[in-house]
Design a protein around this motif. Structure first.
Motif, PDB file in Angstrom:
ATOM      1  N   PRO A  11     -14.766  29.272  28.429  1.00  0.00           N
ATOM      2  CA  PRO A  11     -15.536  29.540  29.653  1.00  0.00           C
ATOM      3  C   PRO A  11     -16.973  29.924  29.290  1.00  0.00           C
ATOM      4  CG  PRO A  11     -14.018  31.348  29.179  1.00  0.00           C
ATOM      5  CD  PRO A  11     -13.715  30.267  28.188  1.00  0.00           C
ATOM      6  N   ARG A  14     -20.982  34.930  30.723  1.00  0.00           N
ATOM      7  CA  ARG A  14     -21.658  35.463  31.909  1.00  0.00           C
ATOM      8  C   ARG A  14     -22.385  36.756  31.552  1.00  0.00           C
ATOM      9  NH1 ARG A  14     -19.969  34.349  37.071  1.00  0.00           N
ATOM     10  NH2 ARG A  14     -21.682  35.791  37.459  1.00  0.00           N
ATOM     11  N   TRP A  16     -23.687  40.320  32.256  1.00  0.00           N
ATOM     12  CA  TRP A  16     -23.263  41.402  33.147  1.00  0.00           C
ATOM     13  C   TRP A  16     -24.329  42.493  33.081  1.00  0.00           C
ATOM     14  CZ3 TRP A  16     -17.582  43.668  32.984  1.00  0.00           C
ATOM     15  CH2 TRP A  16     -17.362  44.434  34.133  1.00  0.00           C
ATOM     16  N   GLU A  32     -16.687  38.715  40.921  1.00  0.00           N
ATOM     17  CA  GLU A  32     -16.849  37.291  40.594  1.00  0.00           C
ATOM     18  C   GLU A  32     -16.062  36.919  39.346  1.00  0.00           C
ATOM     19  OE1 GLU A  32     -20.802  35.488  40.270  1.00  0.00           O
ATOM     20  OE2 GLU A  32     -21.435  36.864  41.874  1.00  0.00           O
ATOM     21  N   LEU A  33     -16.151  37.756  38.323  1.00  0.00           N
ATOM     22  CA  LEU A  33     -15.435  37.496  37.065  1.00  0.00           C
ATOM     23  C   LEU A  33     -13.923  37.444  37.300  1.00  0.00           C
ATOM     24  CD1 LEU A  33     -17.591  39.822  34.783  1.00  0.00           C
ATOM     25  CD2 LEU A  33     -17.426  37.341  34.553  1.00  0.00           C
ATOM     26  N   ARG A  35     -12.482  36.473  40.018  1.00  0.00           N
ATOM     27  CA  ARG A  35     -12.183  35.202  40.695  1.00  0.00           C
ATOM     28  C   ARG A  35     -12.244  34.025  39.729  1.00  0.00           C
ATOM     29  NH1 ARG A  35     -15.084  37.664  45.002  1.00  0.00           N
ATOM     30  NH2 ARG A  35     -17.071  36.787  44.304  1.00  0.00           N
ATOM     31  N   GLU A  36     -13.087  34.140  38.704  1.00  0.00           N
ATOM     32  CA  GLU A  36     -13.312  33.013  37.798  1.00  0.00           C
ATOM     33  C   GLU A  36     -12.136  32.748  36.871  1.00  0.00           C
ATOM     34  OE1 GLU A  36     -17.064  33.261  35.787  1.00  0.00           O
ATOM     35  OE2 GLU A  36     -18.171  33.302  37.680  1.00  0.00           O
ATOM     36  N   GLY A  37     -11.318  33.753  36.616  1.00  0.00           N
ATOM     37  CA  GLY A  37     -10.167  33.475  35.758  1.00  0.00           C
ATOM     38  C   GLY A  37      -9.573  34.722  35.168  1.00  0.00           C
ATOM     39  N   THR A  40     -12.426  35.765  31.003  1.00  0.00           N
ATOM     40  CA  THR A  40     -13.778  35.224  31.053  1.00  0.00           C
ATOM     41  C   THR A  40     -14.520  35.732  29.831  1.00  0.00           C
ATOM     42  OG1 THR A  40     -14.381  37.088  32.470  1.00  0.00           O
ATOM     43  CG2 THR A  40     -13.899  35.020  33.566  1.00  0.00           C
TER      44      THR A  40
END
Length: 404
Positions: A11, A14, A16, A32-33, A35-37, A40
């Motif tokens: 992935p 990201r 932070w 958000e993280l 939701r992403e998986g 991450t």
């Protein structure tokens, strides 16, 4: 799976950022993280490189309880992190793995059992009543943090540690300087050295002690040769600093109860639900910014179909695990009837917070005393005008202006 395939399926990393979030708002980046998986990759404002982030409840429990993920290996790495300065003391309990970690925790375990915590219940209740008395005598308005929520946990942890009342102020000052990121590394390091020297002297005086407080237990364990003086001091510092986390937790708790008066009224009307309600508030409140200490994978491990390589840094988010919809129905709702409630606010596995039982006791005493003795208590400003700490690793109000 080839290296090439691995690199294609990783992935994205990201960023932070360190943002001072208002009130008890849940971190939008963390949301958000999540939701992403289930896994991450993140980069925090300090340190180097990237780290895995684990957010699902079952995966968080796996990583924190699995010997294939270690803390000791973090010592020699500049892992990406939130804290601007990273000053781990070699041998400190937070950076030990079993069996050394187990040996060190065993030396103070008696102070943090149900019996050990009960030992300070009546004294704690008495100290709390004195603080509330003083606040009521002075009359409204008041800063609930300054009057009660800050001095109370300091008094309780000092009582449990065996620190004389005359030294509480120094302990509080050192703790604030160690926990804040806004004074710079030198100031933080000096405060830590001062606290180390203090506990070194205190523990040294208690080598033959039969006392039940923490420094007596540590002094006796050093005297028996079970732990080293340096290990004892490192553990004492960690426990003393951790004891003040209740100020921030309870500050957020009362900010929430006073911002949503229907919650406070329900706790006043149904005192029997308070222990379960406090557990739910502990689950829901976002106790910290970003994430705490990382672990290092000591061998290749697969989680949810993702290969974590030996040597990779891994963070878990207890805040995310506490909002996992697979475990907590309607996780963003505060539900005082929630049962079971397997939250991980005090961590999980070998590094589970030793003061969890003490923090629960303090929260229950605070809710009882403040709600019952100050029935008209309300915020003196709008909820959004309550100032929250800036540049801090642990979240909580700077002040909690109240009236009654």
């Amino acid at each position: 799976m080839s290296e090439e395939t691995m690199s294609q399926t990783l992935p994205p990393v990201r960023e932070w950022p360190a943002v001072d979030l208002p009130g008890s708002d849940f971190d939008p980046v963390l949301a958000e993280l999540m939701r992403e998986g289930p896994l991450t990759r993140i980069s925090l404002p300090n340190g180097e490189g990237w780290a895995w982030l684990v957010t699902r409840h079952d995966d968080v429990r796996l990583v924190t309880n699995d010997p294939r993920f270690g803390r000791e290996a973090v010592m020699d790495r500049q892992v990406t992190r939130l804290a601007p300065h990273f000053i781990p003391a070699r041998g400190a309990v937070g950076f030990l793995d079993p069996p050394d970690h187990t040996r060190l925790r065993r030396s103070v375990a008696a102070a943090f059992t149900a019996r050990g915590v009960e030992r300070v219940r009546e004294r704690s209740r008495g100290m709390l009543d004195e603080l509330v008395d003083a606040m009521l005598r002075a009359g409204p308005p008041a800063d609930l943090t300054e009057a009660v929520l800050s001095p109370f946990p300091i008094a309780v942890i000092c009582e449990l540690m065996g620190v004389p009342a005359t030294d509480r102020h120094a302990m509080h000052t050192w703790t604030q300087l160690i926990l804040s990121s806004s004074h710079g590394a030198e100031v933080s390091e000096r405060a830590k050295n001062d606290m180390n020297a203090y506990f070194s002297d205190l523990i040294g005086l208690r080598a033959d002690s039969t006392g039940e407080d923490v420094t007596s237990l540590l002094g006796a364990a050093v005297g028996r040769g079970e732990i080293t003086p340096a290990e004892a001091v490192g553990l004492a510092v960690l426990l003393q600093i951790g004891g003040e986390a209740v100020t921030n937790n309870s500050g957020q708790m009362f900010h929430l109860l006073l911002s949503r008066p229907e919650l406070a009224e329900r706790l006043r009307a149904e005192p029997e639900i308070r222990p379960r309600a406090i557990d739910e508030l502990l689950r829901w409140i976002p106790h910290r910014n970003a994430v705490g200490l990382s672990r290092i994978a000591l061998e290749d491990v697969e989680i949810k179909g993702v290969r974590i390589r030996s040597g990779d840094a891994v963070y878990v988010s207890y805040l995310a695990a506490n909002r996992d919809p697979e475990v907590f129905a309607d996780p963003d709702t505060i539900d005082f009837g929630r049962s079971p409630n397997p939250h991980v606010s005090f961590g999980f596995g070998p590094h589970y917070c030793p003061g969890g039982m003490l923090a629960r006791l303090e929260s229950e005493l605070l809710v009882d005393a403040v709600l019952d003795r100050v029935p008209g208590l309300k915020l003196a400003v709008a909820p959004e005008d309550v100032p929250f700490k800036k540049g801090a690793l642990i979240r909580g109000p700077e002040a909690l202006p109240v009236t009654w």
